[in-house]
Design an enzyme around this catalytic site. Sequence first.
Site, PDB file in Angstrom:
ATOM      1  N   VAL A   8      -2.341  -2.355  -4.193  1.00 54.29           N
ATOM      2  CA  VAL A   8      -1.604  -3.298  -4.918  1.00 54.29           C
ATOM      3  C   VAL A   8      -1.876  -4.897  -4.235  1.00 54.29           C
ATOM      4  O   VAL A   8      -1.178  -4.993  -3.644  1.00 54.29           O
ATOM      5  CB  VAL A   8      -0.048  -3.435  -5.695  1.00 54.29           C
TER       6      VAL A   8
ATOM      7  N   GLN B  47       0.410  -1.717  -0.110  1.00 51.20           N
ATOM      8  CA  GLN B  47       0.250   0.030  -0.171  1.00 51.20           C
ATOM      9  C   GLN B  47       1.409   1.281   0.444  1.00 51.20           C
ATOM     10  O   GLN B  47       1.907   0.996   0.307  1.00 51.20           O
ATOM     11  CB  GLN B  47      -0.695   0.055   0.981  1.00 51.20           C
TER      12      GLN B  47
ATOM     13  N   ASP C  90      10.912   9.983  -8.694  1.00 49.50           N
ATOM     14  CA  ASP C  90      10.561   9.188  -7.628  1.00 49.50           C
ATOM     15  C   ASP C  90      11.694   7.969  -7.286  1.00 49.50           C
ATOM     16  O   ASP C  90      10.629   6.607  -6.923  1.00 49.50           O
ATOM     17  CB  ASP C  90       9.133   8.995  -7.133  1.00 49.50           C
TER      18      ASP C  90
END
Length: 425
Positions: free
Chosen positions: A107, A101, A218
Amino acid sequence: MHGDGKRGCLGFRIITIIIAAVVGVVGVLLLVSGSWWLYKTMEKRKSIKLKQKFFRQNGGLLLQQHLSSSDQGGISKTKVFSSEELETATDGFNVNRILGQGGQGTVYKGMLADGVIVAVKRSTMVGEENLEGFINEVCILSQINQRNIVRLLGCCLEAEVPLLVYEFIPNGTLSEYLLRQNEEFPLSWEMRLQIAAETAGALCYLHSAASIPIYHRDIKSTNILLDHKYRAKIADFGTSRSLSVYQTHLTTSVQGTYGYLDPEYFWSSQYTDKSDVYSFGVVLAELLTGQKAILTNESQERKNLAAHFVLLMEENRILDIVDAQIKEHCPKEDVICVANIAMRCLNLNGKKRPTMKQVTSELERIIQLSQKKNVQQNNEEAESITAEVVSAWDDASTSITCSSFQVDQALSSSDVEPLVPFKTW
C-alpha cells in the site's frame, strides 16, 4: 540569354539545384515525420493492446460480468483510474511512499491531481487466488457504505498488476498503537471502548444490515485502521464473502490468520457469522491486555492469547493481565463487563457465541452507562465545590458581621480616639 548564353545556363542550373535541394530536404522531413508518426502510432497501439492484455489478465472481463449481474447502484460510483494517474500520484510507486506491506500487496500513499490524498494498494503478481481476492474486494466494497468501513474510491486494471484506490486513513493500524505502547499518545480506556464498539457496529452492518450478508473472514487488529479522530475503520476485504439470504455458512478451504482463526471453522471448514464473532473476541482481548494474538514468553514458547485469556477468566484473574497503560485509569466494573463479552465471543461452541448485533448493543450500553456516571460524577463534584463556596461565603459573611458589630461597639466607646482626627477649616 545574353552573349553566348553561358551565364543564363549557369543561373538555371543553380536554380534547379536549389529546387532539388529543397525538395530533397522536404522529402527527408516528410519521411522522418512520417516515420515518427508511424512509430508513435504503433507504440500507441502496442500500449493499448498491452493495457487490454493486462485488463483481461487482471480479471477485467470477469469483474465486468460480476458488476453487470449485480443490481447494486453503488457499484457504478467506483471510479476507474488510468495507470498513468496512479503512477503520477505515487511518484512512480516510490519506496518512500510505502504505508504497509502484506501477503496480498503493498500500500502506497498517493495524491491525485485534484489534491485528494489516497492509499493505493498494488497487488502482488496475479495468481488465480489473488485475482479472485481482488475481484471479490472490488465487488464487496462497491456495495458498502458504512462510516466504520474503509471506502473504496476506484481501481485500475490496465497496469501489470491490479491497483485499488482507497480513502487515506492517517493514523495507521490498531495493532501499531497497542504494541508500540506510545507513551506520548497512549490509547485510553475510553478510546479502546469506542474502537471496540465501532468495529462491532461495522461487523453488525456486514452481517445483518447490508443488502446481502457479508462475512469479513479476516478480522484482526492489523485490519482495523484509525482515522484522524481515532475512529475505527475495517479494511482488507480480499478474503471476504457475500452470501445469499438462504445461506447460513460457507464451506471453504481454511483461510485466515493464526491466533484469530475460529477453532470450529478450522475443524469443520464451515465459516459462519459466528466465526467473525470469534475473531472479534480476540481483538477485544488485545484491547484489554495490550498483547499480541500470539504470545511469546522468555523461553520463546508461543501461546495463544485467546486460550490464555479464557483460562485467566475462569480463574477470576482477568485484572492480572489488563494493559498497564489503562489499569489505573479504567473502571473495574467496565473492564469486567467487556471481558465477559470477550469470553462469550471466544466460546468454542459457535452457537453459544452472541451475534454481532448483541455485542454492539452491549458495548454501546457500557459506553452510555460510563458517560452517565461521568456526568453524574462531574455534577456531584460541581455541587460539592458550590457547597464549599457557599459555606465559605457564609463563614465570611458571619465574620464580616461580627467584625462590623465589634467596630460599631468600639466607635461608640468614648475613650477611643478616631484614627484620623477631624479637621476644622
